[in-house]
Design an enzyme around this catalytic site. Structure first.
Site, short mmCIF file in Angstrom:
data_model
loop_
_atom_site.label_atom_id
_atom_site.label_comp_id
_atom_site.label_asym_id
_atom_site.label_seq_id
_atom_site.Cartn_x
_atom_site.Cartn_y
_atom_site.Cartn_z
N ILE A 14 58.46 -10.56 -77.36
CA ILE A 14 57.92 -9.90 -76.16
C ILE A 14 56.81 -8.94 -76.54
O ILE A 14 55.75 -8.89 -75.89
CB ILE A 14 59.03 -9.16 -75.37
CG1 ILE A 14 60.16 -10.11 -74.97
CG2 ILE A 14 58.43 -8.50 -74.11
CD1 ILE A 14 61.32 -9.44 -74.25
N GLY A 15 57.01 -8.18 -77.62
CA GLY A 15 56.01 -7.19 -78.04
C GLY A 15 54.64 -7.82 -78.28
O GLY A 15 53.62 -7.30 -77.84
N ARG A 89 74.08 -10.62 -72.23
CA ARG A 89 73.23 -9.47 -72.56
C ARG A 89 74.12 -8.32 -73.02
O ARG A 89 73.75 -7.53 -73.88
CB ARG A 89 72.45 -9.03 -71.31
CG ARG A 89 71.41 -10.06 -70.86
CD ARG A 89 70.61 -9.53 -69.67
NE ARG A 89 69.60 -10.49 -69.23
CZ ARG A 89 69.82 -11.41 -68.30
NH1 ARG A 89 71.00 -11.50 -67.71
NH2 ARG A 89 68.86 -12.25 -67.95
N ASN A 121 67.77 -5.26 -73.86
CA ASN A 121 69.03 -5.50 -73.14
C ASN A 121 70.23 -4.91 -73.87
O ASN A 121 70.16 -4.70 -75.08
CB ASN A 121 69.24 -7.02 -73.00
CG ASN A 121 68.51 -7.56 -71.79
OD1 ASN A 121 68.62 -6.99 -70.70
ND2 ASN A 121 67.77 -8.64 -71.96
N HIS A 176 70.66 -6.19 -64.06
CA HIS A 176 70.02 -7.37 -64.66
C HIS A 176 71.11 -8.16 -65.37
O HIS A 176 71.37 -7.98 -66.53
CB HIS A 176 68.98 -6.89 -65.67
CG HIS A 176 68.14 -7.98 -66.24
ND1 HIS A 176 67.57 -8.98 -65.49
CD2 HIS A 176 67.74 -8.22 -67.51
CE1 HIS A 176 66.87 -9.77 -66.28
NE2 HIS A 176 66.96 -9.33 -67.51
N1 APR Z 1 62.74 0.14 -84.49
C1 APR Z 1 61.66 -0.62 -84.21
N2 APR Z 1 61.71 -1.95 -84.05
C2 APR Z 1 62.91 -2.55 -84.19
C3 APR Z 1 64.09 -1.82 -84.47
C4 APR Z 1 63.97 -0.42 -84.64
N3 APR Z 1 65.03 0.34 -84.92
N4 APR Z 1 65.12 -2.72 -84.52
C5 APR Z 1 64.61 -3.93 -84.27
N5 APR Z 1 63.28 -3.84 -84.08
C6 APR Z 1 62.32 -4.91 -83.82
C7 APR Z 1 62.55 -6.17 -84.64
O1 APR Z 1 62.04 -6.03 -85.96
C8 APR Z 1 61.79 -7.21 -83.82
O2 APR Z 1 60.46 -7.38 -84.27
O3 APR Z 1 62.43 -5.34 -82.48
C9 APR Z 1 61.77 -6.61 -82.40
C10 APR Z 1 62.51 -7.47 -81.38
O4 APR Z 1 61.81 -8.65 -81.26
P1 APR Z 1 62.52 -10.07 -81.03
O5 APR Z 1 63.70 -10.16 -81.93
O6 APR Z 1 61.47 -11.11 -81.10
O7 APR Z 1 63.11 -9.93 -79.55
P2 APR Z 1 62.34 -10.12 -78.14
O8 APR Z 1 62.48 -11.53 -77.71
O9 APR Z 1 61.00 -9.51 -78.22
O10 APR Z 1 63.31 -9.27 -77.22
C11 APR Z 1 63.48 -7.88 -77.40
O11 APR Z 1 64.09 -7.53 -75.10
O12 APR Z 1 64.62 -9.01 -73.38
C12 APR Z 1 65.11 -8.14 -74.36
O13 APR Z 1 67.23 -9.13 -74.88
C13 APR Z 1 65.93 -8.88 -75.36
O14 APR Z 1 66.89 -6.94 -76.34
C14 APR Z 1 65.91 -7.96 -76.52
C15 APR Z 1 64.51 -7.32 -76.43
#
Ligand code: APR
Length: 316
Positions: A14-15, A89, A121, A176
């Site tokens: 998402i980021g 979730r 979530n 949600h």
């Molecule tokens: N500080 C900063 N970043 C972090 C930390 C932290 N303490 N812990 C995890 N991350 C980062 C991970 O390194 C990863 O790059 O958060 C990012 C999450 O990205 P993805 O695993 O690709 O997840 P994404 O699909 O982007 O979803 C993120 O949104 O919709 C919700 O359920 C979903 O909780 C999830 C969140």
């Protein structure tokens, strides 16, 4: 005039999409932070290199140090873990509470005037954790869920009616999750409410009920297809709409997780309701009249979120 600054905490699926969309819409300069070494730096550089082709101006920076978010106008938080097939979730509560506590403390330190949009979530609980950890006023901390849920509803309805998605409006209330409340009576095509469209023969009640259920299960449908993560394009688009309304003081009426203060008979709980988003964050919570059936679905959703908040407090 100085450009706005949009900070993204979490450089995952998402980021990265948020970073691209915010640039393409020229919402401001973009700072990305993540614990994964090289990932925020790599995505920042990769998107910056797309800018000359796409023709937009935005400065990108990526870091593993939270200082990069300093003085951001908007912070969008996706840090944490997404779910895998078979997980709800709510299964993410333990691990993501710790992450959001850390993120909240850093927002308090570096960006105390920001408008904070939480996506991590389980959403309704994580936004509560964020408000407590950041100490920001409740009108400056919201959760993204309703825009996504209603976008899914709109997509399914547009397909069923074979009309433009632009002319379909959908209204979703509540948490949600499986207890979300898609409000059929307040959803419409070019102003014609869905129950009237059933009467007009555009669809049947059975088909409409199936669409409502598919909307409730919309996140799981994507998780089951992707297998290694959850939805990211539509969640990112939804959060960008909220950020844009704040930055441009558009005062859009969007369903968001907002802290209720007596509205809908609920006090001190974040849950999905329509709000006006303008330059002060949540400018107004829109309270509509619910019929008995809608009220009971909403109450059910409220108790589900309350028990999750209790579980989070117990684990903390
Ligand atoms: N500080 C900063 N970043 C972090 C930390 C932290 N303490 N812990 C995890 N991350 C980062 C991970 O390194 C990863 O790059 O958060 C990012 C999450 O990205 P993805 O695993 O690709 O997840 P994404 O699909 O982007 O979803 C993120 O949104 O919709 C919700 O359920 C979903 O909780 C999830 C969140």
């Amino acid at each position: 005039m100085a450009r706005n600054k949009i900070a993204l905490v979490g450089a995952g699926q998402i980021g990265g999409t948020l970073a691209l969309l915010a640039g393409m819409k020229e919402l401001g300069d973009i700072a990305i932070v993540d614990i994964a070494e090289g990932v925020p730096q790599g995505k920042a550089l990769d998107i910056a290199e797309a800018a000359p082709v796409e023709g937009f101006d935005a400065k990108y920076s990526g870091s593993n140090d939270y200082e990069v978010i300093k003085d951001a106008d908007v912070v969008i938080v996706t840090a944490g873990v997404p779910r895998k097939p078979g997980m709800s979730r709510d299964d993410l509560i333990g691990i993501n509470t710790g992450v959001i506590n850390t993120v909240g403390a850093n927002i308090k330190k570096y960006a105390p005037n920001a408008f904070v949009i939480v996506i991590t979530n389980p959403l309704d609980v994580m936004v509560e954790v964020m408000q407590r950890a950041s100490g920001l006023p409740a009108n400056k901390v919201v959760g993204m869920a309703g825009v996504l849920d209603s976008a899914r509803f709109r997509h399914f309805l547009a397909e069923e009616f074979k009309v433009s998605v632009e002319d379909v409006n959908a209204f979703v209330l509540g948490g949600h999750g499986d207890t979300m409340v898609p409000l059929v009576r307040y959803s419409s095509v070019a102003g014609i409410p869905l129950p009237d469209l059933v009467k007009m023969g555009w669809t049947t009640q059975e088909k409409l009920d199936a669409i409502v259920q598919r909307t409730r299960d919309g996140g799981a449908e994507i998780v089951n297809l992707l297998k290694t993560g959850s939805a990211f394009y539509a969640p990112a688009s939804s959060a960008i709409a909220m950020a844009e309304s704040y930055l441009k003081d558009k005062r859009r009426v969007l369903p968001c997780a907002a802290r209720l203060d007596g509205q809908y008979g609920v006090k001190g709980l974040y849950i999905g309701v329509p709000v006006v988003i303008g330059k002060n964050g949540v400018e107004k919570i829109v309270e509509i009249e619910l019929n008995a059936e809608e009220q009971s679905m909403f109450d059910h959703s409220v108790s589900a979120v309350k028990s999750l908040v209790a579980a989070m407090e117990k684990a903390a």
